[in-house]
Design a protein around this motif. Structure first.
Motif, PDB file in Angstrom:
ATOM      1  N   SER A 102       0.843  -1.186   0.000  1.00 54.00           N
ATOM      2  CA  SER A 102       0.000   0.000   0.000  1.00 54.00           C
ATOM      3  C   SER A 102       0.883   1.242   0.000  1.00 54.00           C
ATOM      4  N   GLU A 103       0.252   2.414   0.127  1.00 55.27           N
ATOM      5  CA  GLU A 103       0.975   3.675   0.208  1.00 55.27           C
ATOM      6  C   GLU A 103       0.322   4.554   1.262  1.00 55.27           C
ATOM      7  N   SER A 104       1.057   5.545   1.729  1.00 55.23           N
ATOM      8  CA  SER A 104       0.631   6.313   2.899  1.00 55.23           C
ATOM      9  C   SER A 104      -0.737   6.966   2.731  1.00 55.23           C
ATOM     10  N   MET A 105      -0.985   7.597   1.583  1.00 57.19           N
ATOM     11  CA  MET A 105      -2.246   8.305   1.411  1.00 57.19           C
ATOM     12  C   MET A 105      -3.439   7.349   1.464  1.00 57.19           C
ATOM     13  N   GLU A 106      -3.322   6.187   0.826  1.00 64.27           N
ATOM     14  CA  GLU A 106      -4.460   5.266   0.815  1.00 64.27           C
ATOM     15  C   GLU A 106      -4.640   4.587   2.165  1.00 64.27           C
ATOM     16  N   ILE A 107      -3.555   4.343   2.890  1.00 67.55           N
ATOM     17  CA  ILE A 107      -3.689   3.799   4.244  1.00 67.55           C
ATOM     18  C   ILE A 107      -4.479   4.771   5.116  1.00 67.55           C
ATOM     19  N   ASP A 108      -4.181   6.063   4.998  1.00 67.74           N
ATOM     20  CA  ASP A 108      -4.937   7.076   5.741  1.00 67.74           C
ATOM     21  C   ASP A 108      -6.411   7.071   5.349  1.00 67.74           C
ATOM     22  N   GLN A 109      -6.679   6.891   4.080  1.00 69.71           N
ATOM     23  CA  GLN A 109      -8.075   6.858   3.627  1.00 69.71           C
ATOM     24  C   GLN A 109      -8.807   5.645   4.192  1.00 69.71           C
TER      25      GLN A 109
END
Length: 265
Positions: free
Chosen positions: A190-197
């Motif tokens: 995954s990546e940081s922005m989508e983990i936050d979402q």
């Protein structure tokens, strides 16, 4: 002694007061055979349940006998999700098991590009209502609702930026807050922005956690998780574009939207 779950939240199914209306069915090739039960082809089936479930369409090759109900080449569309399965089987010892289907009816589903929106889960579990997280599922899931398992399930987000391959056991559904998860994560990316979402869908908070610290970071994880959504342990190896760590941590929270505490190495 078995108890049926009782949910009465608005827009959520009440298992003790199920009401189905507006049933429309188009079916052909109906056959009845001694000891083999009933077989048919369901071209379309739609219906509404008063708790909020709106079955837009169901099509499949159908069979019903004393031991199981089977749907082959299933496509099911409802308010939020679209289920596709090579085969979906509900097995039972007798018709009396239907009263306690959460505990006694065993499901065996081979999902193929199934689109699951968590609002669908919200129709059965109040804490998941208004959760717009969507995922694609591929793989086999089996067992009664109270103890679902998979030896290999592949999950990804519609953007394909997050994907996970795992084996798991879940005990306690449909009460999501009491469900114990035991997962072996073979590969998660995954990546940081989508983990936050994704986290935001559960915390109901829009403030990002990872993105301000490590914008555009990409992650890869292998390891294990055991516990509930609010009290679990995780261990494994996390590789990322900002560094690698091996960890063993415990995380705890009082409940939904209550924050979380972490401890460990």
């Amino acid at each position: 002694f078995l108890k049926r779950p009782q949910f009465g939240a608005p827009g959520c199914m009440n298992y003790d007061d199920i009401g189905v209306s507006e049933i429309n069915l188009r079916i052909s090739d109906i056959q009845t055979r001694p000891k083999k039960g009933v077989t048919a082809i369901i071209h379309s089936l739609s219906a509404k349940e008063k708790g909020g479930l709106d079955l837009k369409n169901l099509s499949a090759e159908f069979s019903l006998d004393k031991d199981a109900t089977t749907f082959t080449n299933l496509t099911l569309q409802e308010n939020y999700s679209e289920v596709k399965a090579k085969k979906l089987i509900f097995s039972y010892d007798s018709g009396k098991d239907l009263k306690y289907y959460v505990q006694k009816i065993k499901m065996d589903a081979d999902f193929v590009n199934t689109y699951l929106n968590f609002n669908t889960i919200g129709l059965f579990s109040p804490n998941m209502q208004n959760n717009n997280l969507s995922l694609y599922l591929n793989g086999r899931v089996y067992g009664p609702v109270v103890h679902l398992q998979s030896s290999l399930l592949k999950v990804c987000t519609p953007s394909m930026k997050t994907s996970v391959t795992l084996a798991f056991s879940m005990k306690g559904l449909p009460s999501i807050e009491k469900t114990v998860f035991d997962a072996h994560i073979l590969d998660l990316q995954s990546e940081s922005m989508e983990i936050d979402q994704i986290l935001g869908h559960f915390s109901k908070k829009e403030k990002p956690i990872l993105t301000p610290l490590v914008p555009d970071a990409k992650f890869k994880f292998q390891g294990n998780m055991l516990g509930t959504l609010f009290d679990f342990k995780a261990d494994g190896t996390l590789n990322s574009t900002v560094g690698d760590i091996v960890f063993d941590v415990a995380l705890n929270s009082p409940g939904f939207n209550k924050g979380m505490k972490a401890s460990g190495d």
